[in-house]
Design a protein around this motif. Structure first.
Motif: not given
Length: 141
Positions: A89-106
């Motif tokens: 039941e283990f997951y093998y593969g690719k994780y991907q996530r894009v998280i939009p940010l509330k404020a601009r960052v350096k």
């Protein structure tokens, strides 16, 4: 001679059971998204991502001024055992996530720490430029 009532649903149910048994042994992995927690302070955003069982070398992080993209891959262990069946039941593969940010960052000053399957990112906020008002003089002849 005996009369038997025909039930088409009995054949459909038998077919469904056969299909279910076929897919019990070979299940396609479900695409998973890493859990995230985003907190904001006066001078930075702090992002925590849960990436269990992934080594730091298999994590790729891209940061723009408005978003964070994390790509990670969990590689399967290859074992060869004769006449042995493994059900995992283990997951093998690719994780991907894009998280939009509330404020601009350096994005050039981001710091990262990875320990025990938890990725911690510190994203310092930018000091947004104030709107500048420039007076334009119109020359007359």
């Amino acid at each position: 001679m005996t009369i038997v009532r025909y039930n088409p649903w009995a054949e459909m149910n038998a077919l469904q059971r056969q299909i279910d048994r076929m897919f019990e042994d070979v299940q396609a992995p479900v695409y998973r998204t890493p859990a995230a927690e985003l907190t904001e302070t006066d001078d930075a955003l702090h992002l925590r991502l849960e990436l269990p069982g992934i080594e730091a070398k298999d994590v790729d992080i891209e940061v723009t001024e408005n978003a964070v993209k994390v790509i990670a891959q969990r590689k399967s262990e290859t074992k060869t055992e004769e006449e042995a069946k493994t059900r995992s039941e283990f997951y093998y593969g690719k994780y991907q996530r894009v998280i939009p940010l509330k404020a601009r960052v350096k994005n050039t000053e981001v710091t990262a720490e990875y320990k025990d399957g938890i990725l911690n990112l510190t994203l310092p906020k930018t000091v947004e430029e104030k709107n500048k008002v420039v007076k334009v003089n119109l020359e007359q002849n």
